[in-house]
Design an enzyme around this catalytic site. Sequence first.
Site, mmCIF file in Angstrom:
data_model
loop_
_atom_site.group_PDB
_atom_site.id
_atom_site.type_symbol
_atom_site.label_atom_id
_atom_site.label_comp_id
_atom_site.label_asym_id
_atom_site.label_seq_id
_atom_site.Cartn_x
_atom_site.Cartn_y
_atom_site.Cartn_z
ATOM 1 N N THR A 116 8.173 -5.803 -1.905
ATOM 2 C CA THR A 116 7.375 -6.960 -1.481
ATOM 3 C C THR A 116 6.445 -7.441 -2.592
ATOM 4 O O THR A 116 6.040 -6.654 -3.450
ATOM 5 C CB THR A 116 6.505 -6.558 -0.267
ATOM 6 O OG1 THR A 116 5.542 -7.577 -0.028
ATOM 7 C CG2 THR A 116 5.740 -5.265 -0.510
ATOM 8 N N TYR A 140 0.255 -1.477 3.168
ATOM 9 C CA TYR A 140 1.655 -1.918 3.192
ATOM 10 C C TYR A 140 2.216 -2.011 1.768
ATOM 11 O O TYR A 140 3.269 -1.445 1.446
ATOM 12 C CB TYR A 140 1.759 -3.265 3.919
ATOM 13 C CG TYR A 140 3.095 -3.936 3.747
ATOM 14 C CD1 TYR A 140 4.269 -3.307 4.133
ATOM 15 C CD2 TYR A 140 3.186 -5.219 3.179
ATOM 16 C CE1 TYR A 140 5.500 -3.927 3.954
ATOM 17 C CE2 TYR A 140 4.403 -5.842 3.008
ATOM 18 C CZ TYR A 140 5.558 -5.191 3.395
ATOM 19 O OH TYR A 140 6.777 -5.794 3.211
#
Length: 324
Positions: A116, A140
């Site tokens: 990501t 995350y």
Amino acid sequence: MSILIVGGAGYIGSHVNKYLNREGYDTVVVDNLCKGHRESVRWGEFLQGDIGDIDFMNEVFSSRRIEAVMHFAAFAYVGESVIMPAEYYKNNVVKTMTLLDSMMNNGVNNFIFSSTCAAFGEAVEIPITEFHVQNPINPYGFTKLVVERLLKDYDRAYGLRSCIFRYFNASGADPETEIGEWHEPETHLIPIIFETATGKHQAVNIFGTDYPTTDGTCVRDYIHVYDLAEAHKLGMERLISTGISDHYNLGCGKGFSVREIIDIAGKVTGKAIKTSEVKRREGDPPVLIGSMQKAESLLKWKPQFSLEDSISTAWKWYLKKEKI
Ligand code: UDP
């Protein structure tokens, strides 16, 4: 030979599954359905199970001929990861390690990993290239960075080859409207705008209006999920043919602020979208825009869908899902 798609009942995985089947690949989907939807797996074989269950995964590999594994079975909410980091590290790191163990136990060594742009943290240079420093500002992003690092070490020590994709903001839906984004509860900006347009919320909360951007709201690079799917096919084919691990940023190289997205979504839906300005969401960097240069030159990949395409395909899917 088949491609194993773990997390193939989720948003991006289900689109990649459809795309690969259309391109002539056989697929096997493994998903524990904790977030994904069985209805989204309409192509290939479906097996319900958990990538953290080594016996189950060994059975999946030993009874099939799997050429490569694509991994989408992650938790992916920035805000939630700040509140419950343990769940994120367990799911995104520990279970991924079990998945890699089961691959290596069974002699499968091609791995396509969904990372990501959150693994970069605050951008020091825009657009963000593959050389950009990685310094995540939320759990995350850290969970994804840990796996990226681990993959380098596994490559050197065990010969596990990987293709890492760092997505910018996945958006849009299958142009044939068979599948689309379907999260419960929904937290992502574009579907939240649709929920507001159809009366589920009074207003779209704009998280922060004091960022150092042109209109004070966060800027993101929105990439259509089918463009991501195409990149996965191209990256996997390059990985298999060269046997060399690599990593790519997948963005369009263009950013839109939260306010711009709301304006464009208002035009696409033909609805007036009410907004409410609230405080920043923890863990959000101000600007994330990705460079597509490396993927373009090595994978011959170029995004085909515009932001308007993303919003209009997503809107069509939303109306169908909600039976409106
Ligand atoms: N956002 C917002 N209101 C919402 C949801 C998101 O202002 O209800 C903002 C969020 O702070 C971020 C951008 O929209 O700057 C995109 O957020 P999203 O959750 O869609 O994706 P993320 O960037 O977290 O992957």
